[in-house]
Design a protein around this motif. Sequence first.
Motif, PDB file in Angstrom:
ATOM      1  N   ARG A 170       0.848  -1.185   0.000  1.00  0.00           N
ATOM      2  CA  ARG A 170       0.000   0.000   0.000  1.00  0.00           C
ATOM      3  C   ARG A 170       0.886   1.239   0.000  1.00  0.00           C
ATOM      4  O   ARG A 170       1.729   1.409   0.882  1.00  0.00           O
ATOM      5  N   ILE A 171       0.663   2.110  -0.976  1.00  0.00           N
ATOM      6  CA  ILE A 171       1.432   3.337  -1.114  1.00  0.00           C
ATOM      7  C   ILE A 171       0.467   4.509  -1.108  1.00  0.00           C
ATOM      8  O   ILE A 171      -0.558   4.486  -1.802  1.00  0.00           O
ATOM      9  N   ARG A 172       0.801   5.535  -0.338  1.00  0.00           N
ATOM     10  CA  ARG A 172       0.006   6.763  -0.350  1.00  0.00           C
ATOM     11  C   ARG A 172       0.907   7.919  -0.771  1.00  0.00           C
ATOM     12  O   ARG A 172       1.951   8.152  -0.175  1.00  0.00           O
ATOM     13  N   LEU A 173       0.486   8.656  -1.794  1.00  0.00           N
ATOM     14  CA  LEU A 173       1.194   9.847  -2.243  1.00  0.00           C
ATOM     15  C   LEU A 173       0.802  11.019  -1.360  1.00  0.00           C
ATOM     16  O   LEU A 173      -0.387  11.314  -1.190  1.00  0.00           O
ATOM     17  N   THR A 174       1.802  11.690  -0.785  1.00  0.00           N
ATOM     18  CA  THR A 174       1.539  12.790   0.130  1.00  0.00           C
ATOM     19  C   THR A 174       2.487  13.940  -0.174  1.00  0.00           C
ATOM     20  O   THR A 174       3.281  13.909  -1.100  1.00  0.00           O
ATOM     21  N   GLY A 175       2.429  14.974   0.672  1.00  0.00           N
ATOM     22  CA  GLY A 175       3.328  16.110   0.601  1.00  0.00           C
ATOM     23  C   GLY A 175       3.585  16.605   2.009  1.00  0.00           C
ATOM     24  O   GLY A 175       3.606  15.791   2.941  1.00  0.00           O
ATOM     25  N   VAL A 210       2.359  -3.779  -5.759  1.00  0.00           N
ATOM     26  CA  VAL A 210       1.655  -2.578  -5.314  1.00  0.00           C
ATOM     27  C   VAL A 210       0.168  -2.781  -5.594  1.00  0.00           C
ATOM     28  O   VAL A 210      -0.279  -2.703  -6.729  1.00  0.00           O
ATOM     29  N   ASP A 211      -0.586  -3.060  -4.554  1.00  0.00           N
ATOM     30  CA  ASP A 211      -2.004  -3.381  -4.695  1.00  0.00           C
ATOM     31  C   ASP A 211      -2.918  -2.183  -4.515  1.00  0.00           C
ATOM     32  O   ASP A 211      -4.090  -2.224  -4.924  1.00  0.00           O
ATOM     33  N   ASP A 212      -2.407  -1.118  -3.880  1.00  0.00           N
ATOM     34  CA  ASP A 212      -3.278  -0.003  -3.543  1.00  0.00           C
ATOM     35  C   ASP A 212      -2.461   1.286  -3.570  1.00  0.00           C
ATOM     36  O   ASP A 212      -1.482   1.421  -2.841  1.00  0.00           O
ATOM     37  N   LEU A 213      -2.859   2.222  -4.428  1.00  0.00           N
ATOM     38  CA  LEU A 213      -2.224   3.534  -4.493  1.00  0.00           C
ATOM     39  C   LEU A 213      -3.277   4.582  -4.204  1.00  0.00           C
ATOM     40  O   LEU A 213      -4.320   4.641  -4.872  1.00  0.00           O
ATOM     41  N   SER A 214      -3.022   5.420  -3.209  1.00  0.00           N
ATOM     42  CA  SER A 214      -3.976   6.444  -2.806  1.00  0.00           C
ATOM     43  C   SER A 214      -3.259   7.790  -2.736  1.00  0.00           C
ATOM     44  O   SER A 214      -2.033   7.870  -2.865  1.00  0.00           O
ATOM     45  N   LEU A 215      -4.030   8.835  -2.513  1.00  0.00           N
ATOM     46  CA  LEU A 215      -3.500  10.196  -2.536  1.00  0.00           C
ATOM     47  C   LEU A 215      -4.103  11.006  -1.408  1.00  0.00           C
ATOM     48  O   LEU A 215      -5.323  10.995  -1.201  1.00  0.00           O
ATOM     49  N   ALA A 257      -4.665   6.841 -14.027  1.00  0.00           N
ATOM     50  CA  ALA A 257      -3.313   6.360 -13.713  1.00  0.00           C
ATOM     51  C   ALA A 257      -3.312   5.261 -12.654  1.00  0.00           C
ATOM     52  O   ALA A 257      -2.274   4.641 -12.413  1.00  0.00           O
ATOM     53  N   GLY A 258      -4.456   5.040 -12.007  1.00  0.00           N
ATOM     54  CA  GLY A 258      -4.542   3.952 -11.046  1.00  0.00           C
ATOM     55  C   GLY A 258      -4.682   4.358  -9.600  1.00  0.00           C
ATOM     56  O   GLY A 258      -4.696   3.505  -8.705  1.00  0.00           O
ATOM     57  N   VAL A 259      -4.768   5.663  -9.318  1.00  0.00           N
ATOM     58  CA  VAL A 259      -5.044   6.094  -7.947  1.00  0.00           C
ATOM     59  C   VAL A 259      -6.480   5.714  -7.626  1.00  0.00           C
ATOM     60  O   VAL A 259      -7.405   6.054  -8.366  1.00  0.00           O
ATOM     61  N   ARG A 260      -6.675   5.003  -6.527  1.00  0.00           N
ATOM     62  CA  ARG A 260      -8.011   4.485  -6.201  1.00  0.00           C
ATOM     63  C   ARG A 260      -8.770   5.354  -5.213  1.00  0.00           C
ATOM     64  O   ARG A 260      -9.984   5.523  -5.321  1.00  0.00           O
ATOM     65  N   ARG A 261      -8.063   5.854  -4.232  1.00  0.00           N
ATOM     66  CA  ARG A 261      -8.732   6.476  -3.084  1.00  0.00           C
ATOM     67  C   ARG A 261      -8.143   7.846  -2.821  1.00  0.00           C
ATOM     68  O   ARG A 261      -6.974   8.097  -3.110  1.00  0.00           O
ATOM     69  N   LEU A 262      -8.949   8.715  -2.220  1.00  0.00           N
ATOM     70  CA  LEU A 262      -8.514  10.066  -1.875  1.00  0.00           C
ATOM     71  C   LEU A 262      -8.745  10.342  -0.401  1.00  0.00           C
ATOM     72  O   LEU A 262      -9.785   9.954   0.152  1.00  0.00           O
ATOM     73  N   ASN A 263      -7.795  11.018   0.213  1.00  0.00           N
ATOM     74  CA  ASN A 263      -7.995  11.663   1.504  1.00  0.00           C
ATOM     75  C   ASN A 263      -7.882  13.158   1.268  1.00  0.00           C
ATOM     76  O   ASN A 263      -6.843  13.633   0.787  1.00  0.00           O
ATOM     77  N   VAL A 264      -8.927  13.896   1.570  1.00  0.00           N
ATOM     78  CA  VAL A 264      -8.954  15.334   1.311  1.00  0.00           C
ATOM     79  C   VAL A 264      -9.000  16.088   2.632  1.00  0.00           C
ATOM     80  O   VAL A 264      -9.888  15.850   3.459  1.00  0.00           O
TER      81      VAL A 264
END
Length: 326
Positions: free
Chosen positions: A64-69, A91-96, A113-120
């Motif tokens: 599981r990978i989450r793209l952050t800043g 990599v089964d899950d990519l989120s942002l 691109a394959g991002v599945r989930r969002l945290n806003v």
Amino acid sequence: MPALIDRFSRRIDYLRLSVTDRCDLRCTYCIPEGFKDFEEPSHWLTFDEIERLIGVFSRLGVSRIRLTGGEPLLRKNLPQLAARLTALPGVDDLSLSTNATQLARHADELKAAGVRRLNVSLDSLSRECFSSIAGKDSFERVMEGLLAGKRAGFSPIKINMVALKGRNDHEINRMVDFCREHGFILRLIEAMPMGETGRNAEYLDLQPVADRLKHEYGLVDQTLPLGAGPARYLRSGDGRLNIGFITPISQHFCATCNRVRLSVDGTLYMCLGQEERFEFRPLLRGGATDAELEAAIREAIELKPERHEFTEQPKKIVRFMSMTGG
């Protein structure tokens, strides 16, 4: 290949990947106004370096990978990186995680691109209150981005609200109703004492809040996990409302911590509330083999502490959240 197990028998399968330490907002609990001590772009890991390192992590069981800043959508061509990461075996899950100011322009491309989930991140539904916390009047852009994400089909979309005593805590019920209306999952978060900004935040104990919402909305404990993160969830009987509570101060979750954080400069942080770290950029730019990177990752995981000390030593962490990665 043996999985990553730390000294306290926790399996590490979740990595939060910061692609920039820059942000276009200045939330009062995160980055101080006027802060300019950002990482030099020459120190940022390149997309090639990121893909290679994440490939090694994925072969070690990090799925599981989450793209952050910072705000990750400030990094140019982020959807291209997302597509490269989702193509990696394992990599089964990519989120942002995003503040959504840039999301309207990128939502469809990120989904493709394959991002599945969002945290806003959304701390208020009041434009005035939002602006006072975020340091900028970007409320309309955030709402536009959030609804663009909904139209693009991201699921679930989680709303992260840092609950601040005397600032936005009066809006919690309004945010609950908003999330129920749109099918979003609400996550209430206690402010963490990271840097002077975090220590100056108006900390609110979320345990009484959870008890109150249980009574008012008829909520029960959610036994099934709703993600890889640390939230504890309550749900309504009809399943239309889910509320998570992230409580690093009042009820820490260190015993089940399954994550590490890779900052934009290639520093791996084992814990938000401790200083243990491992530098990967010198290895990546010094000709290290994949076998050497694998050994380094295992060495780094051995540094992961048992727990943070936010309560005992609230002034210990001087770096800001954006420097570590969200």
